[in-house]
Design a protein around this motif. Structure first.
Motif, PDB file in Angstrom:
ATOM      1  N   PHE A 122     -56.815 -62.922  -5.951  1.00  0.00           N
ATOM      2  CA  PHE A 122     -57.807 -61.712  -6.405  1.00  0.00           C
ATOM      3  C   PHE A 122     -58.352 -60.773  -5.682  1.00  0.00           C
ATOM      4  O   PHE A 122     -59.019 -61.748  -4.645  1.00  0.00           O
ATOM      5  CB  PHE A 122     -58.359 -62.166  -7.843  1.00  0.00           C
ATOM      6  CG  PHE A 122     -57.879 -62.443  -8.946  1.00  0.00           C
ATOM      7  CD1 PHE A 122     -56.537 -63.285  -8.886  1.00  0.00           C
ATOM      8  CD2 PHE A 122     -58.466 -62.502  -9.963  1.00  0.00           C
ATOM      9  CE1 PHE A 122     -55.981 -63.665 -10.059  1.00  0.00           C
ATOM     10  CE2 PHE A 122     -57.581 -62.728 -11.365  1.00  0.00           C
ATOM     11  CZ  PHE A 122     -56.756 -63.464 -11.229  1.00  0.00           C
ATOM     12  N   LYS A 123     -58.473 -59.668  -5.553  1.00  0.00           N
ATOM     13  CA  LYS A 123     -59.149 -58.807  -4.860  1.00  0.00           C
ATOM     14  C   LYS A 123     -60.638 -59.071  -5.169  1.00  0.00           C
ATOM     15  O   LYS A 123     -61.725 -59.000  -4.185  1.00  0.00           O
ATOM     16  CB  LYS A 123     -58.887 -57.227  -5.011  1.00  0.00           C
ATOM     17  CG  LYS A 123     -57.463 -57.131  -4.617  1.00  0.00           C
ATOM     18  CD  LYS A 123     -57.253 -55.525  -4.791  1.00  0.00           C
ATOM     19  CE  LYS A 123     -55.891 -55.101  -4.096  1.00  0.00           C
ATOM     20  NZ  LYS A 123     -55.753 -54.419  -2.733  1.00  0.00           N
ATOM     21  N   MET A 124     -61.076 -59.054  -6.335  1.00  0.00           N
ATOM     22  CA  MET A 124     -62.446 -59.382  -6.684  1.00  0.00           C
ATOM     23  C   MET A 124     -62.635 -60.912  -6.831  1.00  0.00           C
ATOM     24  O   MET A 124     -63.657 -61.338  -7.652  1.00  0.00           O
ATOM     25  CB  MET A 124     -62.852 -58.591  -7.926  1.00  0.00           C
ATOM     26  CG  MET A 124     -62.645 -57.266  -7.864  1.00  0.00           C
ATOM     27  SD  MET A 124     -63.815 -56.333  -6.807  1.00  0.00           S
ATOM     28  CE  MET A 124     -65.274 -56.570  -7.532  1.00  0.00           C
ATOM     29  N   ARG A 125     -62.115 -61.716  -6.099  1.00  0.00           N
ATOM     30  CA  ARG A 125     -62.281 -63.119  -6.250  1.00  0.00           C
ATOM     31  C   ARG A 125     -63.612 -63.811  -6.202  1.00  0.00           C
ATOM     32  O   ARG A 125     -63.969 -64.772  -6.687  1.00  0.00           O
ATOM     33  CB  ARG A 125     -61.218 -63.931  -5.369  1.00  0.00           C
ATOM     34  CG  ARG A 125     -61.935 -63.644  -3.801  1.00  0.00           C
ATOM     35  CD  ARG A 125     -61.119 -64.366  -2.832  1.00  0.00           C
ATOM     36  NE  ARG A 125     -61.058 -63.745  -1.604  1.00  0.00           N
ATOM     37  CZ  ARG A 125     -60.476 -62.579  -1.050  1.00  0.00           C
ATOM     38  NH1 ARG A 125     -59.425 -61.964  -1.934  1.00  0.00           N
ATOM     39  NH2 ARG A 125     -60.431 -62.159  -0.049  1.00  0.00           N
ATOM     40  N   ASN A 126     -64.529 -63.149  -5.227  1.00  0.00           N
ATOM     41  CA  ASN A 126     -66.025 -63.566  -5.221  1.00  0.00           C
ATOM     42  C   ASN A 126     -66.485 -63.823  -6.416  1.00  0.00           C
ATOM     43  O   ASN A 126     -67.459 -64.850  -6.803  1.00  0.00           O
ATOM     44  CB  ASN A 126     -66.649 -62.791  -3.936  1.00  0.00           C
ATOM     45  CG  ASN A 126     -65.947 -62.979  -2.810  1.00  0.00           C
ATOM     46  OD1 ASN A 126     -65.104 -63.807  -2.632  1.00  0.00           O
ATOM     47  ND2 ASN A 126     -66.346 -62.092  -1.836  1.00  0.00           N
ATOM     48  N   VAL A 127     -66.403 -62.822  -7.162  1.00  0.00           N
ATOM     49  CA  VAL A 127     -67.424 -62.768  -8.676  1.00  0.00           C
ATOM     50  C   VAL A 127     -66.793 -63.995  -9.323  1.00  0.00           C
ATOM     51  O   VAL A 127     -67.573 -64.789  -9.873  1.00  0.00           O
ATOM     52  CB  VAL A 127     -66.870 -61.654  -9.345  1.00  0.00           C
ATOM     53  CG1 VAL A 127     -67.496 -61.656 -10.638  1.00  0.00           C
ATOM     54  CG2 VAL A 127     -67.084 -60.316  -8.682  1.00  0.00           C
ATOM     55  N   TYR A 128     -65.440 -64.545  -9.476  1.00  0.00           N
ATOM     56  CA  TYR A 128     -65.036 -65.732  -9.939  1.00  0.00           C
ATOM     57  C   TYR A 128     -65.195 -67.060  -9.223  1.00  0.00           C
ATOM     58  O   TYR A 128     -65.685 -68.128 -10.054  1.00  0.00           O
ATOM     59  CB  TYR A 128     -63.426 -65.682 -10.449  1.00  0.00           C
ATOM     60  CG  TYR A 128     -63.162 -64.184 -11.243  1.00  0.00           C
ATOM     61  CD1 TYR A 128     -63.438 -64.196 -12.552  1.00  0.00           C
ATOM     62  CD2 TYR A 128     -62.577 -63.063 -10.293  1.00  0.00           C
ATOM     63  CE1 TYR A 128     -63.274 -63.049 -13.081  1.00  0.00           C
ATOM     64  CE2 TYR A 128     -62.245 -61.953 -10.937  1.00  0.00           C
ATOM     65  CZ  TYR A 128     -62.613 -61.923 -12.544  1.00  0.00           C
ATOM     66  OH  TYR A 128     -62.332 -60.891 -13.187  1.00  0.00           O
ATOM     67  N   TRP A 175     -65.108 -60.356   2.237  1.00  0.00           N
ATOM     68  CA  TRP A 175     -63.863 -59.745   1.440  1.00  0.00           C
ATOM     69  C   TRP A 175     -62.807 -59.274   1.992  1.00  0.00           C
ATOM     70  O   TRP A 175     -62.218 -58.371   2.297  1.00  0.00           O
ATOM     71  CB  TRP A 175     -64.432 -58.322   0.969  1.00  0.00           C
ATOM     72  CG  TRP A 175     -65.814 -58.715  -0.074  1.00  0.00           C
ATOM     73  CD1 TRP A 175     -67.034 -58.585   0.119  1.00  0.00           C
ATOM     74  CD2 TRP A 175     -65.586 -58.702  -1.516  1.00  0.00           C
ATOM     75  NE1 TRP A 175     -67.588 -58.725  -1.033  1.00  0.00           N
ATOM     76  CE2 TRP A 175     -66.844 -58.801  -1.892  1.00  0.00           C
ATOM     77  CE3 TRP A 175     -64.485 -58.866  -2.004  1.00  0.00           C
ATOM     78  CZ2 TRP A 175     -67.224 -59.094  -3.317  1.00  0.00           C
ATOM     79  CZ3 TRP A 175     -64.650 -58.995  -3.567  1.00  0.00           C
ATOM     80  CH2 TRP A 175     -65.914 -59.066  -4.201  1.00  0.00           C
ATOM     81  N   ARG A 220     -69.705 -64.178   0.813  1.00  0.00           N
ATOM     82  CA  ARG A 220     -68.109 -64.535   1.147  1.00  0.00           C
ATOM     83  C   ARG A 220     -67.742 -63.221   1.854  1.00  0.00           C
ATOM     84  O   ARG A 220     -67.964 -62.187   1.176  1.00  0.00           O
ATOM     85  CB  ARG A 220     -67.518 -64.858  -0.205  1.00  0.00           C
ATOM     86  CG  ARG A 220     -68.173 -66.283  -0.659  1.00  0.00           C
ATOM     87  CD  ARG A 220     -67.119 -66.485  -1.899  1.00  0.00           C
ATOM     88  NE  ARG A 220     -67.578 -67.350  -2.992  1.00  0.00           N
ATOM     89  CZ  ARG A 220     -67.022 -68.741  -3.220  1.00  0.00           C
ATOM     90  NH1 ARG A 220     -66.204 -69.047  -2.232  1.00  0.00           N
ATOM     91  NH2 ARG A 220     -67.823 -69.422  -4.030  1.00  0.00           N
ATOM     92  N   ASP A 266     -67.579 -67.933  -7.330  1.00  0.00           N
ATOM     93  CA  ASP A 266     -69.111 -68.361  -7.534  1.00  0.00           C
ATOM     94  C   ASP A 266     -69.098 -69.261  -8.789  1.00  0.00           C
ATOM     95  O   ASP A 266     -69.793 -70.254  -8.745  1.00  0.00           O
ATOM     96  CB  ASP A 266     -70.032 -67.272  -7.170  1.00  0.00           C
ATOM     97  CG  ASP A 266     -69.842 -66.616  -5.944  1.00  0.00           C
ATOM     98  OD1 ASP A 266     -69.465 -67.447  -5.217  1.00  0.00           O
ATOM     99  OD2 ASP A 266     -70.362 -65.612  -5.849  1.00  0.00           O
ATOM    100  N   GLN A 297     -74.998 -65.517  -6.365  1.00  0.00           N
ATOM    101  CA  GLN A 297     -73.754 -65.226  -5.428  1.00  0.00           C
ATOM    102  C   GLN A 297     -73.736 -65.619  -4.002  1.00  0.00           C
ATOM    103  O   GLN A 297     -75.077 -65.348  -3.620  1.00  0.00           O
ATOM    104  CB  GLN A 297     -73.390 -63.657  -5.633  1.00  0.00           C
ATOM    105  CG  GLN A 297     -72.915 -63.399  -6.967  1.00  0.00           C
ATOM    106  CD  GLN A 297     -71.857 -62.211  -6.712  1.00  0.00           C
ATOM    107  OE1 GLN A 297     -72.158 -61.054  -7.072  1.00  0.00           O
ATOM    108  NE2 GLN A 297     -70.747 -62.400  -6.302  1.00  0.00           N
TER     109      GLN A 297
END
Length: 126
Positions: A32-38, A125, A123, A40, A120
């Motif tokens: 996912f492009k916004m993987r860091n949100v998930y 991107w 990480r 964590d 958070q």
């Protein structure tokens, strides 16, 4: 077997499933492009489940002296044999029951009473 011990055994069966599902989900979120949100949130859930699993196993063995073993799957039934020095028994689940237990416990770790706050992490991107 009393209700407290039964719940402990169910947790000993279900928490490894929760851990496995959550770790598989983490692999899927890697793309996912916004993987860091998930990631964590998944990291803190995996950590919480692992800590609770260690506690459950410790209580099973140290306090109640229970041994729990999975038996070979028979059709749609999953059987687990438990044994103490004085008693033994069998816990049987269908795949639907295991799925439902897993779903309910996952909800507890993501949104319910077992949910923990997370910060958070830094990480990249990439």
């Amino acid at each position: 077997m009393n209700q407290e011990v039964r719940e402990l055994l169910v947790k000993a069966i279900i928490l490894p499933l929760v851990l496995k599902v959550t770790q598989q989900d983490k692999k899927h979120f890697q793309d996912f492009k916004m993987r860091n949100v998930y990631l964590d949130k998944l990291d803190i859930v995996i950590e919480s489940v692992q800590m609770d699993l260690n506690q459950v196993k410790s209580e099973m063995y140290s306090v109640h002296h229970i041994d729990l073993k999975p038996l070979p799957q028979e059709g749609e039934e999953f059987k687990y044999q438990w044994r103490t020095s004085q008693q033994k028994g069998l816990l049987t689940f269908t795949s639907d029951q295991l799925r439902e237990h897993t779903k309910n416990i996952m909800k507890e770790y993501f949104y319910g009473s077992s949910a923990r706050e997370h910060n958070q992490k830094e990480r990249g991107w990439y």
